[in-house]
Design an enzyme around this catalytic site. Structure first.
Site, PDB file in Angstrom:
ATOM      1  N   SER A 136       0.655  -1.369   0.087  1.00 37.68           N
ATOM      2  CA  SER A 136       0.007  -0.035   0.057  1.00 37.68           C
ATOM      3  C   SER A 136       0.945   1.108   0.081  1.00 37.68           C
ATOM      4  O   SER A 136       2.027   1.162   0.459  1.00 37.68           O
ATOM      5  CB  SER A 136      -1.140  -0.033   1.142  1.00 37.68           C
ATOM      6  N   TYR A 149      -2.699  -1.552  10.313  1.00 36.28           N
ATOM      7  CA  TYR A 149      -2.729  -1.851   9.064  1.00 36.28           C
ATOM      8  C   TYR A 149      -1.518  -1.282   8.312  1.00 36.28           C
ATOM      9  O   TYR A 149      -0.819  -2.184   7.671  1.00 36.28           O
ATOM     10  CB  TYR A 149      -3.902  -1.331   8.153  1.00 36.28           C
TER      11      TYR A 149
END
Length: 261
Positions: A136, A149
């Protein structure tokens, strides 16, 4: 990476980025196996013509079972795309984030590491193989609302670098796909319908274009993710400004959901 006639296992392939990649690779003439936990999503994947396998990425036993079943049923398996992931808001000061943090670390970080450990002996026997992690942009400039996360994605990036170096003298390629903010249901309907997020089909098309034009690339970074990947390269002051401004903006934009925690 050869983009046709491959046998590809995609975790979390029943929806979002995983399903988008599955559909794109299937159209190019690859056999694609979708793995996931949600039976409803797996049923929809089967309706689209995909082979499916069940896995719980928080369970080592389940991950090992997935690897064994995939190798047994699909002996030509030579590619895995680690896409399964969860993303949750965590207000750390509340002190009640143990379950969310544990599930996130197991699914996003330990899960891919374990699956690789079970697949690598098989991949070493293949003429050529590919391991792809999906990280990400938040691995490089974290979002404070989702700290675990972001930490897992940073961890997977680091792990991918080490894995690639260790396998550099083998026929196994290691790649990293770095998504920006994409219209998926990762964090629910808001994200799926957010006009500020990159449309899923545009993201998938750009990823495939990069792989076609530069099949030897180590990192697949679409244009919208480039500023995140390069933030630290532009100096400490630039990085801090980007981190602080983005986090302040998003905390204000999502104040209602944040205050509800």
């Amino acid at each position: 990476m050869k983009l046709t006639d491959q046998t590809i296992l995609i975790t979390g392939g029943g929806s979002g980025i995983g399903l988008g990649l599955a559909e794109a690779f299937k159209k190019m003439g690859n056999q694609v196996i979708v793995a996931g936990r949600s039976q409803s999503k797996l049923e929809m994947a089967r309706a689209k013509g995909f082979e499916t396998l069940t896995v719980d990425m928080t369970s080592q036993e389940s991950i090992e079972g997935l690897a064994k079943e995939a190798i047994q049923k699909f002996p030509n398996l030579n590619c895995v795309i680690h896409n399964a992931g969860i993303m949750k808001n965590e207000k750390l000061i509340n002190g009640d984030n143990a379950e969310a943090a544990t599930d996130t670390v197991l699914t996003n970080l330990l899960g891919p590491i374990l699956l690789n450990s079970f697949l690598l002996p098989h991949f070493k026997k293949q003429k050529a193989a590919t391991i792809i992690t999906v990280t990400s942009g938040l691995a490089y400039v974290p979002l404070s609302m989702t700290p675990t996360y972001c930490a897992t994605k940073a961890g997977i990036h680091s792990y991918t670098e080490s894995l690639r170096f260790q396998l550099k003298d083998t026929a196994i390629e290691v790649k990293e796909i770095v998504p920006p903010y994409v219209q998926t249901h990762l964090m629910g309907e808001r994200q799926a319908n957010d006009p500020n997020a990159m449309p899923l089909d545009e993201f998938i098309n750009e990823v495939i274009s990069i792989l076609k034009n530069n099949p030897s690339t180590d990192e697949v970074i679409v244009q919208r993710a480039a500023s995140f990947r390069q933030a630290a390269y532009k100096g400490e002051a630039n990085y801090k400004e980007m981190f602080n401004s983005r986090n302040e903006f998003l905390l204000n934009a999502r104040k209602t959901e944040w205050d509800a925690l």
